[in-house]
Design an enzyme around this catalytic site. Structure first.
Site, PDB file in Angstrom:
ATOM      1  N   ASP A   9       0.758  -1.416  -0.089  1.00  0.00           N
ATOM      2  CA  ASP A   9       0.358  -0.296   0.237  1.00  0.00           C
ATOM      3  C   ASP A   9       0.948   1.082   0.315  1.00  0.00           C
ATOM      4  OD1 ASP A   9      -1.201   0.762   3.329  1.00  0.00           O
ATOM      5  OD2 ASP A   9       1.175  -0.654   2.420  1.00  0.00           O
ATOM      6  N   ASN A 159       0.573   0.986  17.155  1.00  0.00           N
ATOM      7  CA  ASN A 159       0.207   2.405  16.847  1.00  0.00           C
ATOM      8  C   ASN A 159      -1.036   3.025  16.167  1.00  0.00           C
ATOM      9  OD1 ASN A 159      -0.093   0.699  14.318  1.00  0.00           O
ATOM     10  ND2 ASN A 159       2.218   1.759  13.547  1.00  0.00           N
ATOM     11  N   GLU A 165      -2.137  -2.683  15.303  1.00  0.00           N
ATOM     12  CA  GLU A 165      -0.442  -2.164  14.555  1.00  0.00           C
ATOM     13  C   GLU A 165      -1.642  -2.065  12.992  1.00  0.00           C
ATOM     14  OE1 GLU A 165      -0.203  -4.411  11.575  1.00  0.00           O
ATOM     15  OE2 GLU A 165       1.283  -2.332  10.719  1.00  0.00           O
ATOM     16  N   HIS A 240       9.522  -0.016   8.974  1.00  0.00           N
ATOM     17  CA  HIS A 240       8.441  -0.978   9.197  1.00  0.00           C
ATOM     18  C   HIS A 240       8.679  -1.808   7.508  1.00  0.00           C
ATOM     19  CE1 HIS A 240       7.012   0.884  12.675  1.00  0.00           C
ATOM     20  NE2 HIS A 240       6.542   1.844  12.375  1.00  0.00           N
TER      21      HIS A 240
HETATM   22  O1  RIB Z   1       2.726  -0.135  10.422  1.00  0.00           O
HETATM   23  C1  RIB Z   1       3.161   0.532   9.649  1.00  0.00           C
HETATM   24  C2  RIB Z   1       2.883  -0.680   8.441  1.00  0.00           C
HETATM   25  O2  RIB Z   1       1.537   0.671   8.185  1.00  0.00           O
HETATM   26  C3  RIB Z   1       3.479  -0.477   7.135  1.00  0.00           C
HETATM   27  O3  RIB Z   1       3.766  -1.110   6.151  1.00  0.00           O
HETATM   28  C4  RIB Z   1       3.292   1.179   6.818  1.00  0.00           C
HETATM   29  O4  RIB Z   1       3.262   1.152   5.782  1.00  0.00           O
HETATM   30  C5  RIB Z   1       1.613   1.636   6.857  1.00  0.00           C
HETATM   31  O5  RIB Z   1       1.207   0.507   5.274  1.00  0.00           O
HETATM   32 CA    CA Z   2       3.275  -0.222   3.579  1.00  0.00          CA
END
Ligand code: RIB
Ligand code: CA
Length: 310
Positions: A9, A159, A165, A240
């Site tokens: 993405d 996050n 996440e 990440h």
């Molecule tokens: O939490 C981090 C992820 O979420 C990464 O893949 C960043 O690109 C978002 O897609």
């Molecule tokens: Ca990503």
């Protein structure tokens, strides 16, 4: 030669991961499939085409996928981190190449079942395309060489929310389908991606290479650096998606452990939480190889060496 398909993405860190893979002679990147996430799927698809163009690889197919989660509306807040265009508001010109007419789920089935045991699938966005594909063709999970995802967190906070996440939180139902489909699955989650930080000084050194790829990374990461400075008072950002690619390229950088992991679904506050059963209390077979530690300095050296190579 390791044959990869990346479901993505893009996304600033996605772009850094894709370019990393393209700099490895041992890697054959066969396709990018795109999904909603950091921004909408139309934009992530255009960005995937742009990233390949920067690397001079617009021969690699880009196949669009899901524009929304399986069961819920797309809540799209990633623009705050990645910019409205998904590439740090660099507002790059439209790509020359076109996306393929196929759709990601069917494309993944045809490519993976067409080369059983040969394709390593790397998912660095929400897992909607993979959930659709493995729901259409359950044998998919047994026919990949490996599935590596950037997602989840089992030993620390989330996050997107205090417990989830972003990739998992964007489509928890898809993630639960994927986590229980029986792939050889490795999870590169926040537990390790937060252990590696790319600093502004590291980026400045990267920029000195003055290649189209390092110029691109320097341009798209300016917005990311500002976000981390303002929101987290950090000089730099967590790594990440490139960490997940690092696992694919050199798994010895990481320490991991197999464990049963489930995904919380629904609309409650814990939606998208990845829950590891370390003591086997749920009496379920292990389903995920979870990364728990990383040699960050060795990873950063590997990234720098390959990304700056002329
Ligand atoms: O939490 C981090 C992820 O979420 C990464 O893949 C960043 O690109 C978002 O897609
Ligand atoms: Ca990503």
């Amino acid at each position: 030669m390791k044959r990869l398909i990346i479901d993505t993405d893009p996304g600033i860190d996605d772009s850094m991961a894709i370019l990393f893979a393209l700099r490895f002679p041992e890697i054959q990147l066969e396709a990018l499939t795109t999904v909603f996430g950091n921004v909408g799927v139309e934009q992530t698809t255009l960005n995937a085409l742009r990233i390949l163009e920067v690397a001079g690889r617009d021969d690699i197919p880009v196949v669009p996928g899901a524009g929304k989660p399986l069961l819920r509306d797309y809540r799209g807040k990633g623009y705050r981190v990645h910019g409205r265009d998904g590439l740090g508001e660099t507002n790059l010109p439209p790509p020359r190449a076109q996306a393929r007419p196929e759709r990601a789920a069917e494309y993944l089935i045809s490519r993976i079942m067409g080369s059983p045991g040969e394709i390593t699938l790397v998912a660095i966005g929400p897992l909607t395309n993979l959930a659709l594909a493995v729901s259409l063709e359950p044998r998919l999970a047994q026919n990949v060489q490996e599935l590596v995802i950037m997602g989840g967190a089992v030993a620390g906070p989330g996050n997107a929310t205090p417990v989830a996440e972003a990739n998992i939180h964007n489509d928890p139902e898809a993630a639960r389908i994927v986590f229980h489909a029986g792939w050889p699955l490795t999870m590169v989650g926040l537990d390790v991606t937060r252990k590696t930080v790319i600093s502004s000084a590291y980026l400045a050194r990267l920029k000195e290479a003055a290649t189209p790829i390092t110029d691109f990374i320097s341009a798209v990461t300016a917005f990311y650096l500002r976000h981390y400075r303002e929101r987290l008072s950090m000089d730099g950002f967590y790594v990440h998606d490139p960490s997940a690619m690092g696992y694919v390229l050199d798994p010895t950088l990481f320490q991991s452990q197999k464990v049963y992991v489930d995904v919380e679904i629904g609309d409650g506050r814990s939606s998208g939480q990845t829950m590891a059963d370390w003591r086997g209390q749920w009496e379920q077979p292990v389903n995920v190889n979870v990364c728990l530690d990383v040699d960050s300095s060795r990873f950063l050296d590997l990234y720098f060496e390959h990304i700056t190579r002329k």
